[in-house]
Design a protein around this motif. Structure first.
Motif, PDB file in Angstrom:
ATOM      1  N   ARG A 158       0.839  -1.206   0.000  1.00  0.00           N
ATOM      2  CA  ARG A 158       0.000   0.000   0.000  1.00  0.00           C
ATOM      3  C   ARG A 158       0.872   1.252   0.000  1.00  0.00           C
ATOM      4  N   GLN A 159       1.899   1.237   0.835  1.00  0.00           N
ATOM      5  CA  GLN A 159       2.745   2.425   0.960  1.00  0.00           C
ATOM      6  C   GLN A 159       3.520   2.693  -0.324  1.00  0.00           C
ATOM      7  N   LYS A 160       3.953   1.647  -0.984  1.00  0.00           N
ATOM      8  CA  LYS A 160       4.628   1.824  -2.273  1.00  0.00           C
ATOM      9  C   LYS A 160       3.664   2.421  -3.299  1.00  0.00           C
ATOM     10  N   ALA A 206     -10.936   3.737  -0.197  1.00  0.00           N
ATOM     11  CA  ALA A 206     -11.767   3.040  -1.185  1.00  0.00           C
ATOM     12  C   ALA A 206     -10.922   2.221  -2.146  1.00  0.00           C
ATOM     13  N   ARG A 207      -9.783   2.747  -2.546  1.00  0.00           N
ATOM     14  CA  ARG A 207      -8.921   2.055  -3.503  1.00  0.00           C
ATOM     15  C   ARG A 207      -8.397   0.746  -2.929  1.00  0.00           C
ATOM     16  N   PHE A 208      -7.951   0.767  -1.669  1.00  0.00           N
ATOM     17  CA  PHE A 208      -7.335  -0.409  -1.053  1.00  0.00           C
ATOM     18  C   PHE A 208      -8.339  -1.322  -0.360  1.00  0.00           C
ATOM     19  N   ARG A 213      -2.496   5.234   9.336  1.00  0.00           N
ATOM     20  CA  ARG A 213      -1.289   4.590   9.868  1.00  0.00           C
ATOM     21  C   ARG A 213      -0.209   4.480   8.787  1.00  0.00           C
ATOM     22  N   ASP A 214      -0.639   4.149   7.543  1.00  0.00           N
ATOM     23  CA  ASP A 214       0.313   4.101   6.436  1.00  0.00           C
ATOM     24  C   ASP A 214       0.965   5.464   6.229  1.00  0.00           C
ATOM     25  N   ARG A 216      11.555   0.536  -0.169  1.00  0.00           N
ATOM     26  CA  ARG A 216      11.859  -0.680  -0.923  1.00  0.00           C
ATOM     27  C   ARG A 216      12.414  -1.771  -0.037  1.00  0.00           C
ATOM     28  N   ALA A 217      13.192  -1.384   0.987  1.00  0.00           N
ATOM     29  CA  ALA A 217      13.800  -2.372   1.874  1.00  0.00           C
ATOM     30  C   ALA A 217      12.750  -3.175   2.632  1.00  0.00           C
ATOM     31  N   ARG A 218      11.556  -2.612   2.806  1.00  0.00           N
ATOM     32  CA  ARG A 218      10.489  -3.303   3.539  1.00  0.00           C
ATOM     33  C   ARG A 218       9.506  -3.999   2.607  1.00  0.00           C
ATOM     34  N   THR A 219       9.687  -3.849   1.305  1.00  0.00           N
ATOM     35  CA  THR A 219       8.760  -4.430   0.338  1.00  0.00           C
ATOM     36  C   THR A 219       9.322  -5.737  -0.213  1.00  0.00           C
ATOM     37  N   HIS A 220       8.514  -6.801  -0.174  1.00  0.00           N
ATOM     38  CA  HIS A 220       8.927  -8.136  -0.663  1.00  0.00           C
ATOM     39  C   HIS A 220      10.200  -8.608   0.036  1.00  0.00           C
TER      40      HIS A 220
END
Length: 252
Positions: free
Chosen positions: A6-8, A27-29, A38-39, A71-75
Motif C-alpha cells: 500500500r505504501q509503495k 476506497a482504492r485499497f 497509519r500508512d 523498498r527495503a520493507r517491500t517483498h
C-alpha cells in the motif's frame, strides 16, 4: 494487500498526482481510513511525505523511484530467498560486481564471510561485506548518490573498465520483454552497463514484482543476462519470455 505494498502504491500515486486523499485511498485499497492514516504516519516518519488535512503531499526529496527505506520493507522475504539462491550460485574464489539497492544489500548479507573479491557498487553493500576479513571488497571511484548511496559517475565506469570480473550480480527496477532491463536513475544505469561490459557472465537478481515494469533508463536487453534468479510470483508468460532468450531461470 500488505502495508508495504500500500505504501509503495501511495508513493507512486503521489508522484503522479502530487496529492492523495485518505478517503480515496481507503476506497482504492478496501481498508479503513484509520489503516490509511497509519500508512501515512509511517511514510511521514520516514520523511517521504507530508500529511495534510485529509490527505498527504510528497516531500521535496520524493521521486518516482520508490525510496530505499520503503523498498527495503517491500517483498523482504522474497529478496532474502533470492539472496540465498544467489549465494549458492557463486563459487568461492570468484571475482564479482555486486549492485546496490534493497536486493543488493540482502545479497551482501548472504555473502558475508565468503572467499570472494567483490566490487561493491553501493556504500551499503561495501559496509556489509567489509565486516568479514574473508571477503576482499573493492570500491570504484566516483560520486555517492544521495539517499541511495550507490556509486555513480565516469570514474566508477573507468574503474570497472580497468578490470575483468567473473560475474556481475545485477539488480534492476524493471524487467520487460520489449524494453529490457531498466533503471529509474540514468547515472545508475550507466554504471550498470559498464559493469555488464566488464564481466564474463551476468546474474540478474530481482523479485517478481519488477517483471512487466519499465523504468526510465535502459540498461540492456534481457538476452544480455545469463541467469535470472527470482521468486515464484512470475506468470507463465513471464517465465516463457525469460527462458525463450536462452536464459537460465531459477526460482528461489
Amino acid at each position: 494487500m500488505q502495508a508495504e505494498e500500500r505504501q509503495k502504491t501511495i508513493m507512486e500515486l503521489l508522484h503522479a498526482r502530487q496529492q492523495v486523499m485518505i478517503s480515496d485511498l481507503s476506497a482504492r485499497f478496501g481498508v479503513s481510513e484509520m489503516t490509511v492514516r497509519r500508512d501515512l504516519m509511517q511514510l511521514e516518519k520516514e520523511g517521504l511525505i507530508r500529511r495534510t488535512h485529509g490527505g498527504a503531499v510528497p516531500t521535496d526529496s520524493s521521486s518516482f523511484e520508490p525510496p530505499f527505506a520503503l523498498r527495503a520493507r517491500t517483498h523482504a522475504d522474497a529478496k532474502r530467498a533470492i539472496a540465498a539462491e544467489v549465494a549458492r550460485e557463486l563459487r568461492d574464489g570468484q571475482t564479482l560486481v555486486l549492485d546496490g539497492g534493497s536486493t543488493g544489500t540482502a545479497i551482501a548479507e548472504a555473502l558475508v564471510g565468503r572467499n570472494l573479491t567483490v566490487c561493491a557498487l553501493s556504500m551499503r553493500v561495501a559496509e556489509i561485506l567489509a565486516s568479514s576479513a574473508a571477503t576482499r571488497v573493492m570500491i570504484p571511484g566516483g560520486q555517492i548518490r544521495h539517499g541511495e548511496l550507490s556509486i555513480i559517475g565516469p570514474a566508477a565506469a573507468r574503474t570497472l573498465a580497468d578490470h575483468r570480473f567473473d560475474t556481475y550480480v545485477m539488480t534492476v527496477s524493471g524487467v520487460d520483454t520489449a524494453a529490457g532491463l531498466t533503471e529509474w536513475n540514468v547515472d545508475d544505469a550507466a554504471v550498470k552497463r559498464a559493469a555488464l561490459d566488464a564481466s564474463a557472465s551476468c546474474v540478474l537478481a530481482c523479485d517478481s514484482s519488477k517483471f512487466g515494469k519499465i523504468a526510465f533508463a535502459r540498461v540492456a536487453a534481457l538476452s544480455a543476462v545469463d541467469t535470472v534468479i527470482t521468486d515464484a510470483g512470475l506468470t507463465p508468460d513471464q517465465r516463457q519470455a525469460v527462458e525463450s532468450d536462452s536464459t537460465t531461470l531459477r526460482i528461489a
